[in-house]
Design a protein around this motif. Structure first.
Motif, short mmCIF file in Angstrom:
data_model
loop_
_atom_site.label_atom_id
_atom_site.label_comp_id
_atom_site.label_asym_id
_atom_site.label_seq_id
_atom_site.Cartn_x
_atom_site.Cartn_y
_atom_site.Cartn_z
N LYS A 19 80.24 -43.75 -14.68
CA LYS A 19 79.75 -44.90 -15.42
C LYS A 19 79.23 -45.92 -14.43
O LYS A 19 79.96 -46.42 -13.57
CB LYS A 19 80.85 -45.53 -16.27
CG LYS A 19 80.35 -46.64 -17.18
CD LYS A 19 81.44 -47.11 -18.13
CE LYS A 19 80.92 -48.14 -19.12
NZ LYS A 19 81.96 -48.56 -20.09
N LEU A 20 77.95 -46.24 -14.56
CA LEU A 20 77.32 -47.26 -13.73
C LEU A 20 77.36 -48.60 -14.44
O LEU A 20 77.26 -48.66 -15.66
CB LEU A 20 75.87 -46.89 -13.43
CG LEU A 20 75.61 -45.57 -12.72
CD1 LEU A 20 74.11 -45.37 -12.52
CD2 LEU A 20 76.32 -45.53 -11.39
N TYR A 63 65.33 -35.96 -20.93
CA TYR A 63 66.18 -35.17 -20.04
C TYR A 63 67.60 -35.73 -19.94
O TYR A 63 68.46 -35.11 -19.32
CB TYR A 63 65.56 -35.03 -18.65
CG TYR A 63 64.80 -36.23 -18.16
CD1 TYR A 63 63.41 -36.27 -18.27
CD2 TYR A 63 65.46 -37.32 -17.60
CE1 TYR A 63 62.69 -37.37 -17.83
CE2 TYR A 63 64.75 -38.43 -17.16
CZ TYR A 63 63.36 -38.45 -17.29
OH TYR A 63 62.65 -39.54 -16.87
N VAL A 64 67.88 -36.89 -20.53
CA VAL A 64 69.25 -37.42 -20.54
C VAL A 64 69.77 -37.65 -21.96
O VAL A 64 70.95 -37.96 -22.15
CB VAL A 64 69.37 -38.74 -19.75
CG1 VAL A 64 68.87 -38.57 -18.32
CG2 VAL A 64 68.63 -39.88 -20.45
N LYS A 65 68.92 -37.49 -22.93
CA LYS A 65 69.31 -37.73 -24.32
C LYS A 65 70.47 -36.83 -24.71
O LYS A 65 70.46 -35.63 -24.45
CB LYS A 65 68.10 -37.51 -25.24
CG LYS A 65 68.23 -38.11 -26.61
CD LYS A 65 66.92 -37.94 -27.38
CE LYS A 65 65.79 -38.72 -26.75
NZ LYS A 65 64.53 -38.61 -27.52
N GLY A 66 71.48 -37.43 -25.32
CA GLY A 66 72.66 -36.67 -25.72
C GLY A 66 73.72 -36.58 -24.65
O GLY A 66 74.85 -36.15 -24.92
N ARG A 67 73.38 -36.97 -23.42
CA ARG A 67 74.35 -36.93 -22.32
C ARG A 67 74.67 -38.33 -21.78
O ARG A 67 75.79 -38.60 -21.36
CB ARG A 67 73.82 -36.06 -21.17
CG ARG A 67 73.56 -34.63 -21.55
CD ARG A 67 73.23 -33.77 -20.33
NE ARG A 67 72.01 -34.20 -19.65
CZ ARG A 67 71.96 -34.57 -18.37
NH1 ARG A 67 73.04 -34.56 -17.62
NH2 ARG A 67 70.80 -34.93 -17.83
N PHE A 68 73.67 -39.19 -21.75
CA PHE A 68 73.83 -40.54 -21.21
C PHE A 68 73.86 -41.55 -22.36
O PHE A 68 73.20 -41.36 -23.38
CB PHE A 68 72.67 -40.90 -20.28
CG PHE A 68 72.65 -40.15 -18.97
CD1 PHE A 68 73.45 -39.05 -18.74
CD2 PHE A 68 71.80 -40.57 -17.95
CE1 PHE A 68 73.41 -38.37 -17.54
CE2 PHE A 68 71.75 -39.91 -16.74
CZ PHE A 68 72.56 -38.80 -16.54
N ILE A 69 74.60 -42.63 -22.14
CA ILE A 69 74.68 -43.70 -23.13
C ILE A 69 74.51 -45.04 -22.42
O ILE A 69 75.26 -45.34 -21.50
CB ILE A 69 76.02 -43.70 -23.88
CG1 ILE A 69 76.23 -42.36 -24.60
CG2 ILE A 69 76.06 -44.85 -24.89
CD1 ILE A 69 77.61 -42.21 -25.20
N ILE A 70 73.52 -45.81 -22.87
CA ILE A 70 73.33 -47.16 -22.33
C ILE A 70 73.98 -48.16 -23.27
O ILE A 70 73.94 -48.00 -24.49
CB ILE A 70 71.83 -47.48 -22.12
CG1 ILE A 70 71.66 -48.81 -21.39
CG2 ILE A 70 71.08 -47.47 -23.45
CD1 ILE A 70 70.22 -49.10 -20.98
N TYR A 80 75.55 -51.19 -18.86
CA TYR A 80 76.26 -49.99 -18.41
C TYR A 80 75.43 -48.73 -18.68
O TYR A 80 74.60 -48.70 -19.58
CB TYR A 80 77.60 -49.86 -19.16
CG TYR A 80 78.48 -51.06 -19.04
CD1 TYR A 80 78.49 -52.04 -20.04
CD2 TYR A 80 79.31 -51.24 -17.94
CE1 TYR A 80 79.30 -53.16 -19.94
CE2 TYR A 80 80.13 -52.36 -17.83
CZ TYR A 80 80.11 -53.31 -18.83
OH TYR A 80 80.91 -54.42 -18.72
N LEU A 81 75.71 -47.72 -17.90
CA LEU A 81 75.13 -46.40 -18.15
C LEU A 81 76.24 -45.38 -18.00
O LEU A 81 76.68 -45.09 -16.90
CB LEU A 81 73.98 -46.09 -17.19
CG LEU A 81 73.25 -44.78 -17.46
CD1 LEU A 81 72.47 -44.89 -18.78
CD2 LEU A 81 72.30 -44.43 -16.32
N GLN A 82 76.71 -44.87 -19.14
CA GLN A 82 77.71 -43.82 -19.14
C GLN A 82 77.01 -42.49 -19.02
O GLN A 82 76.17 -42.15 -19.86
CB GLN A 82 78.53 -43.88 -20.43
CG GLN A 82 79.56 -42.76 -20.57
CD GLN A 82 80.67 -42.87 -19.56
OE1 GLN A 82 81.25 -43.93 -19.36
NE2 GLN A 82 81.00 -41.75 -18.91
#
Length: 129
Positions: A19-20, A63-70, A80-82
């Motif tokens: 998590k950033l 390429y991040v849809k479904g894996r990353f959450i802002i 945040y970037l999970q």
């Protein structure tokens, strides 16, 4: 002077999570949108995700849809970037960016680095295979 400071990068194995965080200081008004970009060695900077602080308008690269959450916490001035299910191809320096206002030229795109006015120093994310 707006400043963005990323944190939370590191080394993780394939399939792991990180998590950033991006702490924003110096804002005097609500910005248009906050974004995350990334740049791998030898490649151009590419869009990852963006949020309009309220969470009502989020947008992800395919390429991040479904894996990353802002997400964004306006009370803490932090975005945040999970990142879940990480892959080796996610290895890059991740940058937080702020677009102050809606661009005043036609044809602007929310995933273009051009519309963002301020950038953080970047956080390294390395995913081992």
């Amino acid at each position: 002077q707006v400043q963005l400071v990323e944190s939370g990068g590191g080394l993780v194995q394939t399939g792991g999570s990180l998590k950033l965080s991006c702490a924003v200081s110096g804002r005097t008004f609500s910005s248009f949108v906050m974004g995350w970009f990334r740049q791998a060695p030898g490649k151009e900077r590419e869009f990852v995700a963006c949020d309009n602080w309220s969470g009502t308008n989020t947008y992800y690269a395919d390429y991040v849809k479904g894996r990353f959450i802002i997400s964004a916490d306006s009370a803490k001035d932090t975005v945040y970037l999970q990142m879940n299910s990480l892959k080796p191809e996610d290895t890059a320096v991740y940058y937080c960016a702020e677009a102050e206002t809606i661009p005043d030229y036609a044809g602007w795109r929310i995933n273009s680095p051009r519309i963002y006015n301020y950038w953080g120093q970047g956080a390294q994310v390395t995913v081992s295979s």
